[in-house]
Design a protein around this motif. Structure first.
Motif, PDB file in Angstrom:
ATOM      1  N   LYS A 179     -11.458   3.187   0.545  1.00 15.93           N
ATOM      2  CA  LYS A 179     -10.209   2.548   0.970  1.00 15.93           C
ATOM      3  C   LYS A 179      -9.070   3.113   0.126  1.00 15.93           C
ATOM      4  O   LYS A 179      -9.029   2.924  -1.093  1.00 15.93           O
ATOM      5  N   ILE A 180      -8.141   3.821   0.785  1.00 19.42           N
ATOM      6  CA  ILE A 180      -7.084   4.545   0.098  1.00 19.42           C
ATOM      7  C   ILE A 180      -5.717   4.080   0.576  1.00 19.42           C
ATOM      8  O   ILE A 180      -5.513   3.841   1.766  1.00 19.42           O
ATOM      9  N   VAL A 181      -4.777   3.977  -0.364  1.00 15.39           N
ATOM     10  CA  VAL A 181      -3.368   3.792  -0.019  1.00 15.39           C
ATOM     11  C   VAL A 181      -2.643   5.090  -0.327  1.00 15.39           C
ATOM     12  O   VAL A 181      -2.771   5.634  -1.429  1.00 15.39           O
ATOM     13  N   LEU A 182      -1.906   5.602   0.651  1.00 16.71           N
ATOM     14  CA  LEU A 182      -1.125   6.821   0.472  1.00 16.71           C
ATOM     15  C   LEU A 182       0.355   6.483   0.405  1.00 16.71           C
ATOM     16  O   LEU A 182       0.844   5.666   1.186  1.00 16.71           O
ATOM     17  N   GLU A 203     -10.586   4.919   4.957  1.00 19.67           N
ATOM     18  CA  GLU A 203      -9.765   3.834   5.507  1.00 19.67           C
ATOM     19  C   GLU A 203      -8.402   3.947   4.826  1.00 19.67           C
ATOM     20  O   GLU A 203      -8.285   3.732   3.623  1.00 19.67           O
ATOM     21  N   VAL A 204      -7.386   4.306   5.584  1.00 22.53           N
ATOM     22  CA  VAL A 204      -6.092   4.667   5.014  1.00 22.53           C
ATOM     23  C   VAL A 204      -5.012   3.643   5.367  1.00 22.53           C
ATOM     24  O   VAL A 204      -4.843   3.281   6.529  1.00 22.53           O
ATOM     25  N   SER A 205      -4.288   3.198   4.348  1.00 17.53           N
ATOM     26  CA  SER A 205      -3.033   2.471   4.523  1.00 17.53           C
ATOM     27  C   SER A 205      -1.941   3.369   3.961  1.00 17.53           C
ATOM     28  O   SER A 205      -2.097   3.930   2.875  1.00 17.53           O
ATOM     29  N   ALA A 206      -0.859   3.515   4.707  1.00 17.44           N
ATOM     30  CA  ALA A 206       0.181   4.464   4.297  1.00 17.44           C
ATOM     31  C   ALA A 206       1.525   3.785   4.136  1.00 17.44           C
ATOM     32  O   ALA A 206       1.928   2.966   4.972  1.00 17.44           O
ATOM     33  N   ILE A 207       2.212   4.116   3.049  1.00 19.43           N
ATOM     34  CA  ILE A 207       3.583   3.685   2.824  1.00 19.43           C
ATOM     35  C   ILE A 207       4.435   4.934   2.617  1.00 19.43           C
ATOM     36  O   ILE A 207       3.916   6.022   2.414  1.00 19.43           O
ATOM     37  N   GLY A 208       5.745   4.775   2.693  1.00 17.60           N
ATOM     38  CA  GLY A 208       6.608   5.940   2.555  1.00 17.60           C
ATOM     39  C   GLY A 208       6.430   6.934   3.687  1.00 17.60           C
ATOM     40  O   GLY A 208       6.497   8.147   3.476  1.00 17.60           O
ATOM     41  N   GLN A 229       1.375   1.280  -6.797  1.00 23.72           N
ATOM     42  CA  GLN A 229       0.547   0.486  -7.700  1.00 23.72           C
ATOM     43  C   GLN A 229       0.399  -0.948  -7.192  1.00 23.72           C
ATOM     44  O   GLN A 229      -0.699  -1.525  -7.205  1.00 23.72           O
ATOM     45  N   LYS A 230       1.497  -1.509  -6.722  1.00 30.03           N
ATOM     46  CA  LYS A 230       1.471  -2.866  -6.178  1.00 30.03           C
ATOM     47  C   LYS A 230       0.614  -2.942  -4.923  1.00 30.03           C
ATOM     48  O   LYS A 230      -0.188  -3.871  -4.747  1.00 30.03           O
ATOM     49  N   ALA A 231       0.741  -1.965  -4.040  1.00 29.30           N
ATOM     50  CA  ALA A 231      -0.008  -1.971  -2.784  1.00 29.30           C
ATOM     51  C   ALA A 231      -1.505  -1.839  -3.025  1.00 29.30           C
ATOM     52  O   ALA A 231      -2.309  -2.489  -2.342  1.00 29.30           O
ATOM     53  N   VAL A 232      -1.898  -0.998  -3.980  1.00 30.01           N
ATOM     54  CA  VAL A 232      -3.324  -0.836  -4.280  1.00 30.01           C
ATOM     55  C   VAL A 232      -3.934  -2.163  -4.715  1.00 30.01           C
ATOM     56  O   VAL A 232      -5.028  -2.546  -4.275  1.00 30.01           O
ATOM     57  N   ALA A 237      -7.580  -1.857  -2.700  1.00 32.81           N
ATOM     58  CA  ALA A 237      -8.004  -0.495  -2.387  1.00 32.81           C
ATOM     59  C   ALA A 237      -8.796   0.116  -3.541  1.00 32.81           C
ATOM     60  O   ALA A 237      -8.704  -0.331  -4.694  1.00 32.81           O
ATOM     61  N   ASP A 238      -9.554   1.138  -3.222  1.00 34.46           N
ATOM     62  CA  ASP A 238     -10.310   1.852  -4.254  1.00 34.46           C
ATOM     63  C   ASP A 238      -9.385   2.713  -5.113  1.00 34.46           C
ATOM     64  O   ASP A 238      -9.637   2.900  -6.302  1.00 34.46           O
ATOM     65  N   LEU A 239      -8.327   3.219  -4.500  1.00 34.16           N
ATOM     66  CA  LEU A 239      -7.378   4.056  -5.234  1.00 34.16           C
ATOM     67  C   LEU A 239      -6.145   4.302  -4.375  1.00 34.16           C
ATOM     68  O   LEU A 239      -6.122   4.010  -3.181  1.00 34.16           O
ATOM     69  N   GLY A 240      -5.114   4.835  -5.013  1.00 33.76           N
ATOM     70  CA  GLY A 240      -3.901   5.213  -4.310  1.00 33.76           C
ATOM     71  C   GLY A 240      -3.527   6.638  -4.653  1.00 33.76           C
ATOM     72  O   GLY A 240      -3.871   7.147  -5.733  1.00 33.76           O
TER      73      GLY A 240
END
Length: 450
Positions: A179-182, A203-208, A229-232, A237-240
């Motif tokens: 689970k990743i935040v980009l 599994e991707v969540s994207a910001i910006g 950092q806040k979104a992770v 999530a496992d990492l950002g």
């Protein structure tokens, strides 16, 4: 004698000020076309072709049109890539056998800035002599070529680059279950990075990822990762992963919300190569690379050398040593066995490959390297002449090095753009490091303002 336009990272400045104007871009396009067009034509059309790509800042449209007009006037064909990461333009220049690639971007700077960077046919930076020839040609009047160039839009540029990024990992590599935040910084990776990581199974969540021409790097991306950092943390999530505006830099955030910088990422990649890929023959850092990074590599018998700050200097030293890995703490990482320039997405995949093979979460893997406390003070001076060689400054540095007793280092580095000297001290003890940096800064300030 012509004005020196090209710096270590191309031409860059505030839009409308200095050289960064539509008129200059028109003349630059013409000059580049005349110089590069003298070489033998490419296989596509029998004459030179040059690709143009850009990031998402609003001024890119204006400069793209001006460069295109100048190149066509010089009789050069132009391939338009649209918004694309800087490393994608380097790759596509090679793919299309173009004479050169032009990037319109100011990287991690705010939208008010913009700039130009060139890649040669191999996807590397132009040789100094070619840059000098282009500068000289800027003084020539624009005379429309008898055979005007033509322009075409490369509609599948994004898809080609996505496949290139995925192919930088071994066959069968997958990110299933991760689970990743980009954070794409509202920049050039906004339509690329999410697809790369999703297509590899994450599994991707994207910001910006909603650029409007004005919000590139605005409180987001690798230069301002607080949102990531806040979104992770909020998403569990496992990492950002954070990119900068043009996609050549990358930083990570672990699942605890802690930032992982370029030195730590380089260490993880080097460690993975040593343990799983037959060895790591050496790593190039910069004068600003953390001393703990150097010590961790030394403990594992991985050679390490420092270059001046700037990806150009890092790459030069890598090539001189025959090494394939180098970079900066900012997250500009070069994996020369995968591509020709710093590439945020490709570098991120190298890190994730290490995480997968080691079978450890990122926050545990990073603990194999101890980052040393680092304190830096920018000292503004009336003059810098002779300051670094002054007896009092040399004595202050010598005393600090004596107190550190080979457990840290001292670096005094003049700014390239401002009347500053940057005083940096690293060591085992944070309080001692700060105290020594302040003592040296006081002496530097006294000498430089005398």
């Amino acid at each position: 004698m012509t004005r020196q336009y090209f710096g270590t990272d191309g031409i860059r400045g505030r839009v409308g000020e200095g050289v960064i104007t539509p008129d200059f871009m028109l003349r630059l396009g013409y000059a580049a076309g005349k110089v590069l067009g003298k070489m033998a034509g490419d296989k596509r059309s029998g004459r030179a072709s040059i690709l143009i790509g850009k990031d998402t800042r609003v001024s890119g449209y204006m400069f793209e049109a001006a460069l295109e007009a100048g190149l066509i006037n010089a009789g050069v064909d132009v391939g338009l890539l649209g918004p694309m990461p800087t490393p994608a333009i380097a790759y596509l220049t090679r793919t299309f056998h173009a004479r050169a690639g032009i990037v319109i971007s100011a990287s991690h700077n705010p939208y008010q800035d913009n700039g130009i960077k060139f890649f040669n046919a191999d996807g590397s930076k132009l040789p100094d002599q070619v840059e000098q020839d282009i500068e000289a040609a800027l003084e020539q009047p624009i005379i429309t070529a008898p055979n005007l160039g033509k322009a075409w839009r490369i509609d599948d540029a994004a898809a080609r680059y996505i496949e290139f990024c995925k192919a930088s990992t071994p066959w069968g590599f997958a990110l299933d279950g991760l689970k990743i935040v980009l954070d794409c910084a509202n920049g050039a990776t906004y339509h690329i990075a999410p697809k790369v990581f999703r297509e590899l199974g994450a599994e991707v969540s994207a910001i910006g990822v909603s650029p409007d021409g004005l919000n590139i790097n605005l409180e987001c991306g690798s230069t301002n990762p607080r949102q990531l950092q806040k979104a992770v943390l909020e998403m569990g999530a496992d990492l950002g992963i954070a990119f900068d505006g043009d996609g050549d830099r990358v930083l990570f955030v672990d699942r605890d919300g802690e930032l992982i910088d370029g030195d730590q990422l380089l260490f993880i990649i080097a460690l993975h190569r040593q343990q799983y890929l037959g060895g790591c023959n050496g790593v190039v850092g910069t004068l600003m690379s953390n001393y703990g990074f150097e010590l961790a590599l030394r403990e594992r018998n991985i050679p390490f050398e420092r270059a001046k700050v700037g990806d150009r200097y890092v790459l030069e030293k890598m090539q001189a040593n025959g090494w394939s890995l180098g970079g900066e703490s900012s997250g500009h990482i070069i994996c020369a066995d995968a591509t020709t320039t710093g590439d945020g997405i490709v570098s991120a995949l190298q890190v994730l490959r290490a995480v997968s093979d080691f079978g450890e979460p990122l926050q545990k893997l990073k603990q194999r390297m101890k980052m040393l406390p680092q304190h830096m003070i920018n000292v503004r001076l009336a003059h810098r002449d002779g300051v670094l060689d002054h007896a009092d400054v040399r004595a202050a540095v010598g005393e600090a090095e004596r107190q550190l007793a080979n457990t840290g280092r001292v670096l005094l580095r003049p700014s390239g753009t401002e009347p500053l000297i940057r005083v940096m001290v690293e060591g085992q003890d944070a309080a001692q490091v700060e105290q020594l940096a302040k003592k040296i800064s006081t002496v530097v300030e006294r000498v430089g303002n005398a």
